[in-house]
Design an enzyme around this catalytic site. Sequence first.
Site, PDB file in Angstrom:
ATOM      1  N   GLY A  54       0.807  -1.204   0.000  1.00 25.81           N
ATOM      2  CA  GLY A  54       0.000   0.000   0.000  1.00 25.81           C
ATOM      3  C   GLY A  54       0.847   1.264   0.000  1.00 25.81           C
ATOM      4  N   GLY A  56       1.662   5.201   1.152  1.00 25.29           N
ATOM      5  CA  GLY A  56       1.703   5.778   2.488  1.00 25.29           C
ATOM      6  C   GLY A  56       2.959   5.439   3.250  1.00 25.29           C
ATOM      7  N   HIS A  57       3.820   4.557   2.650  1.00 28.08           N
ATOM      8  CA  HIS A  57       5.072   4.171   3.295  1.00 28.08           C
ATOM      9  C   HIS A  57       6.287   4.772   2.597  1.00 28.08           C
ATOM     10  CE1 HIS A  57       2.565   1.363   5.364  1.00 28.08           C
ATOM     11  NE2 HIS A  57       2.356   0.605   4.309  1.00 28.08           N
ATOM     12  N   LYS A 105       5.989  -8.208   2.142  1.00 26.88           N
ATOM     13  CA  LYS A 105       5.799  -7.984   3.576  1.00 26.88           C
ATOM     14  C   LYS A 105       4.662  -8.877   4.072  1.00 26.88           C
ATOM     15  CE  LYS A 105       4.977  -3.549   3.454  1.00 26.88           C
ATOM     16  NZ  LYS A 105       4.797  -3.496   1.974  1.00 26.88           N
ATOM     17  N   ASP A 110      -1.247  -8.498   1.014  1.00 26.66           N
ATOM     18  CA  ASP A 110      -0.047  -8.574   0.188  1.00 26.66           C
ATOM     19  C   ASP A 110       0.288 -10.022  -0.139  1.00 26.66           C
ATOM     20  OD1 ASP A 110       0.045  -5.865   0.499  1.00 26.66           O
ATOM     21  OD2 ASP A 110       1.980  -5.792   1.514  1.00 26.66           O
ATOM     22  N   HIS A 215       0.808   0.478   9.230  1.00 17.46           N
ATOM     23  CA  HIS A 215      -0.441   0.775   8.534  1.00 17.46           C
ATOM     24  C   HIS A 215      -1.403   1.556   9.418  1.00 17.46           C
ATOM     25  CE1 HIS A 215       1.133  -2.523   6.046  1.00 17.46           C
ATOM     26  NE2 HIS A 215       0.428  -1.980   5.076  1.00 17.46           N
TER      27      HIS A 215
END
Length: 329
Positions: A54, A56-57, A105, A110, A215
Amino acid sequence: MKKLLNQPDTLLTESLQGFAIAHADIVIAETSPRFVRRKHIANHPKVALVSGGGAGHEPLHAGFVGQGMLDAACPGQVFTSPTPDQMLAAAESVENGAGVLFIVKNYAGDVMNFEIAAEMLEAENATVLVADDVSLPADHSTGRRGVAGTLIVEKIVGAAAEQGRDLAACKALGEKVCRQTASMGLALSSCTVPEVGKPTFTIADNEVEMGVGIHGERGRDIVPMASAETLVQQLTETIDRDLSPQAGQKILLHINGLGATPLMELYLVFDIAAKYWQQKGIEIHRSLVGNYTTSLDMIGCSVTVTLLDEELIALWDAPVHTAALRWGC
């Protein structure tokens, strides 16, 4: 919520457009389906490394596409797994005769979607599952989460692939790095997902989330706010118990910011963590400090340790040229 955006649902697309323009010498961003790949694909058979997760990282994962690391990365929506068609398209675009290694991960979405992509991919492929978060027990029902140690795996295995190691060797190396890497983080605040518009969880001014994920999920414990020395010691002691490094062991110490922690504080954390292991006779042989595996605007950090040997040191030091990590080139 105050963020620099136009609309929450266009943020990822517009951000990737800017990323691709800013680093046009390194990467190309594809839009349908969405993935980022190296601009220059190897002109000889080389194991292709593909990762993702996702958004945002950032800079994980797209920021690590380039020479000596990833060949392609698949960004999903914020904190949402990319889809199998993204992963398949990314893998097919960079596979050139030596197979594909997926670096995943350990999060349910995922894992499931990468498994589907791997089954659909006609080329030879293998997977390394990163599960370095020692805030969870080793026998946790869903396994430990993959967090900042993912960067270490991508860098070391990326160097090995660049040197011409085959798929089986790259997978074995990745699993070795995973076994020798442990991470744990803490958060002083929640983060705000743009589509939601409010913090994911609430936390009092005198509280700290200990063992937080990346997250926006809550940690394993809420502890009282305390000095950096006290808080960081909880991270270092947990990691130390898990890895059990012996006196004389060389380690890589990585202090990772979760998005909104000043470097001044991250280097303070490094100082505390380094002294903790040095007092035990452990050698801080390599280091990395900064925001690399973030959680949007979360205030907090994580500590990652990798047990090093001469092979891993040489691969860590090998040239790398990506948007977010570069040396030796």
